[in-house]
Write a protein that holds these residues in place. Structure first.
Motif, PDB file in Angstrom:
ATOM      1  N   TRP A 108       0.870  -1.185   0.000  1.00 36.11           N
ATOM      2  CA  TRP A 108       0.000   0.000   0.000  1.00 36.11           C
ATOM      3  C   TRP A 108       0.904   1.232   0.000  1.00 36.11           C
ATOM      4  N   GLN A 109       1.580   1.419  -1.127  1.00 40.16           N
ATOM      5  CA  GLN A 109       2.594   2.461  -1.228  1.00 40.16           C
ATOM      6  C   GLN A 109       2.055   3.666  -1.987  1.00 40.16           C
ATOM      7  N   ALA A 110       2.413   4.835  -1.522  1.00 39.05           N
ATOM      8  CA  ALA A 110       1.813   6.073  -2.019  1.00 39.05           C
ATOM      9  C   ALA A 110       2.482   6.559  -3.301  1.00 39.05           C
ATOM     10  N   SER A 111       2.275   5.814  -4.390  1.00 39.48           N
ATOM     11  CA  SER A 111       2.680   6.286  -5.714  1.00 39.48           C
ATOM     12  C   SER A 111       1.632   5.829  -6.717  1.00 39.48           C
ATOM     13  N   GLU A 112       1.345   6.684  -7.688  1.00 40.71           N
ATOM     14  CA  GLU A 112       0.290   6.374  -8.649  1.00 40.71           C
ATOM     15  C   GLU A 112       0.405   7.309  -9.848  1.00 40.71           C
ATOM     16  N   GLY A 113      -0.632   7.281 -10.696  1.00 38.98           N
ATOM     17  CA  GLY A 113      -0.738   8.213 -11.809  1.00 38.98           C
ATOM     18  C   GLY A 113       0.451   8.223 -12.743  1.00 38.98           C
ATOM     19  N   PRO A 114       0.939   7.057 -13.211  1.00 42.65           N
ATOM     20  CA  PRO A 114       2.114   7.081 -14.083  1.00 42.65           C
ATOM     21  C   PRO A 114       1.829   7.793 -15.403  1.00 42.65           C
ATOM     22  N   GLU A 115       2.834   8.466 -15.904  1.00 41.20           N
ATOM     23  CA  GLU A 115       2.815   9.037 -17.252  1.00 41.20           C
ATOM     24  C   GLU A 115       4.141   8.687 -17.901  1.00 41.20           C
ATOM     25  N   ILE A 116       4.107   8.289 -19.171  1.00 43.33           N
ATOM     26  CA  ILE A 116       5.319   7.841 -19.853  1.00 43.33           C
ATOM     27  C   ILE A 116       5.496   8.626 -21.143  1.00 43.33           C
ATOM     28  N   ILE A 117       6.704   9.124 -21.380  1.00 43.55           N
ATOM     29  CA  ILE A 117       7.033   9.783 -22.642  1.00 43.55           C
ATOM     30  C   ILE A 117       8.410   9.304 -23.088  1.00 43.55           C
ATOM     31  N   TYR A 118       8.748   9.607 -24.330  1.00 42.99           N
ATOM     32  CA  TYR A 118      10.084   9.317 -24.849  1.00 42.99           C
ATOM     33  C   TYR A 118      10.699  10.615 -25.345  1.00 42.99           C
ATOM     34  N   ARG A 119      11.972  10.841 -24.978  1.00 46.78           N
ATOM     35  CA  ARG A 119      12.692  12.021 -25.463  1.00 46.78           C
ATOM     36  C   ARG A 119      14.187  11.738 -25.466  1.00 46.78           C
ATOM     37  N   ASN A 120      14.818  11.939 -26.600  1.00 47.02           N
ATOM     38  CA  ASN A 120      16.281  11.927 -26.727  1.00 47.02           C
ATOM     39  C   ASN A 120      16.941  10.703 -26.088  1.00 47.02           C
ATOM     40  N   GLY A 121      16.415   9.523 -26.424  1.00 47.96           N
ATOM     41  CA  GLY A 121      17.070   8.297 -25.993  1.00 47.96           C
ATOM     42  C   GLY A 121      16.566   7.698 -24.703  1.00 47.96           C
ATOM     43  N   TYR A 122      15.622   8.367 -24.027  1.00 45.61           N
ATOM     44  CA  TYR A 122      15.129   7.863 -22.744  1.00 45.61           C
ATOM     45  C   TYR A 122      13.602   7.847 -22.700  1.00 45.61           C
ATOM     46  N   TYR A 123      13.092   6.840 -21.996  1.00 47.18           N
ATOM     47  CA  TYR A 123      11.694   6.826 -21.590  1.00 47.18           C
ATOM     48  C   TYR A 123      11.629   7.445 -20.194  1.00 47.18           C
ATOM     49  N   TYR A 124      10.808   8.463 -20.050  1.00 50.19           N
ATOM     50  CA  TYR A 124      10.660   9.159 -18.772  1.00 50.19           C
ATOM     51  C   TYR A 124       9.348   8.730 -18.129  1.00 50.19           C
ATOM     52  N   LEU A 125       9.441   8.238 -16.896  1.00 51.80           N
ATOM     53  CA  LEU A 125       8.284   7.791 -16.137  1.00 51.80           C
ATOM     54  C   LEU A 125       8.013   8.800 -15.025  1.00 51.80           C
ATOM     55  N   PHE A 126       6.891   9.504 -15.140  1.00 54.48           N
ATOM     56  CA  PHE A 126       6.480  10.483 -14.144  1.00 54.48           C
ATOM     57  C   PHE A 126       5.507   9.814 -13.177  1.00 54.48           C
TER      58      PHE A 126
END
Length: 401
Positions: free
Chosen positions: A164-182
């Motif tokens: 029951w860990q307080a993280s949610e709402g992932p968003e994923i994008i790709y830019r300049n060689g990396y996938y960024y996970l918000f």
């Protein structure tokens, strides 16, 4: 409500495949609805969620055809081990919570759904590009095993071993060689704050700006948004659960909810209202995003000059203490000596780089500048703001007129 079941519909859509979530809030054991303090608690868990898919040939028409089930919440505890000793028991029955879907097509044309909220982390599920459904068969949702959790997706980010860990709402994008996970950390009302990690591969491993694994026990940095307050305003809290987008010319934007604090203007419900915010993003020299403190207002980005740096600024630091709004101090930049003459960086020196539109201080912090709206001034006008990465904190600032 549909029949005796209570549903909450949430989700996030994309132009290619719009996904949605349905959450059944009834208790598993008796099927009674979960209503706070109504006495229906039956020593079982609730909130089984489903992600579905809709399709249209014309998004502007708002006419959609429901394509049905994609994935559901899944457990590794077996079919009947859904007991909960009390409402304070957070050893959740479900390992993966099937809400908060976000979708991406990778550089090698693979289609992926990233989803999850609280429970045991965020999952990456590969999709069939023909129909937007899971590429591989799903196992029984009460007996998931293995790295891919019986087809329900590989966990790519979590906060320790809690269920029951307080993280949610992932968003994923790709830019300049990396996938960024918000990711959104914390609870919705006040402490909600945004973190980011990145990977060269869609399914990880993801690391933060300090090289910490997104699968470890450490909090992820940088902090992109958190509760704050500039002078002459109520400020904002609950700033997270974001969508990230660009205009096709590498100008990126951060969109999320934002809330007023409690009892603004004597309104006891002021904190319950979610309002849409959009902020501009700058990227630092190492490719990490910085979200600007003031909301986007289409201010023309005329190059900032060194002379404009001189004067008083509001300055604050976003830290892991996100339960309260961060308030600002006054920091004064002197042009003749290139020193900071007031504030917590007093006596530090500074230099301005016109080409990169940055200030570098002798404390080692690089401030990324941008023109934005001064929303706290009456009448509103334009100003200069900055954002900067520090050691497990982010600095925000605004030029005072």
């Amino acid at each position: 409500k549909v029949g005796q079941k209570t549903f909450i519909i949430v989700g996030q859509s994309t132009l290619n495949f719009p996904y949605y979530s349905i959450v059944i809030t009834n208790y598993i054991k008796t099927g009674k609805p979960e209503i706070e303090n109504n006495g229906n608690f039956d020593n079982s868990w609730t909130e089984r969620a489903f992600i579905g898919l809709m399709e249209t040939s014309d998004p502007a028409s708002n006419i959609w055809e429901d394509k049905g089930y994609v994935v559901c919440s899944a457990s590794d505890k077996g079919m009947t081990d859904y007991g909960r000793s009390s409402t304070g028991d957070w050893n959740a029955y479900f390992k993966i919570n099937a809400i908060d879907p976000t979708y991406i097509i990778t550089t090698n044309n693979e289609h992926w759904l990233i989803y999850g909220s609280w429970h045991s982390g965020i999952a990456a599920l590969q999709l069939n590009p023909e129909d937007g459904k899971p590429l591989n068969a799903l196992g029984k949702p009460w007996n998931i095993t293995g790295d891919d959790n019986s087809g329900y997706g590989k966990i790519i980010a979590k906060r320790g071993s809690s269920r029951w860990q307080a993280s949610e709402g992932p968003e994923i994008i790709y830019r300049n060689g990396y996938y960024y996970l918000f990711l959104a950390y914390g609870t919705l009302s006040v402490e909600y704050n945004t973190r980011v990690c990145r990977s060269a591969n869609i399914d990880g491993p993801y690391v933060d700006i300090d090289g910490n694994s997104a699968m470890g026990n450490s909090e992820l940095y940088p902090i992109l948004t958190a509760p704050y307050k500039f002078n002459n305003s109520y400020g904002w809290v609950g700033i997270s659960h974001c969508g990230i987008f660009d205009d096709g010319e590498d100008n990126w934007y951060y969109a999320s909810q934002g809330r007023f604090p409690v009892n603004v203007g004597g309104n006891e419900y002021s904190n319950a209202i979610m309002m849409g915010h959009v902020r501009s993003i700058r990227w630092d020299a190492n490719g990490w995003p910085l979200v600007m403190p003031e909301r986007y207002g289409a201010v023309p980005q005329v190059p900032i000059t060194e002379a404009e740096i001189a004067g008083d600024w509001e300055h604050l630091a976003l830290t892991t203490n996100t339960g309260n709004q961060k308030t600002s101090e006054t920091m004064t930049y002197d042009l003749s000596t290139h020193k900071i003459t007031s504030g917590s960086w007093k006596s530090a020196t500074w230099t301005f780089d016109e080409a990169t539109q940055t200030i570098t201080t002798s404390t080692g912090v690089v401030l990324y500048l941008q023109r934005e709206v001064d929303w706290e001034t009456t009448p509103r006008t334009h100003t200069i703001v900055y954002a900067a990465h520090g050691t497990q904190k982010t600095y925000w600032g605004k030029k005072i007129h």
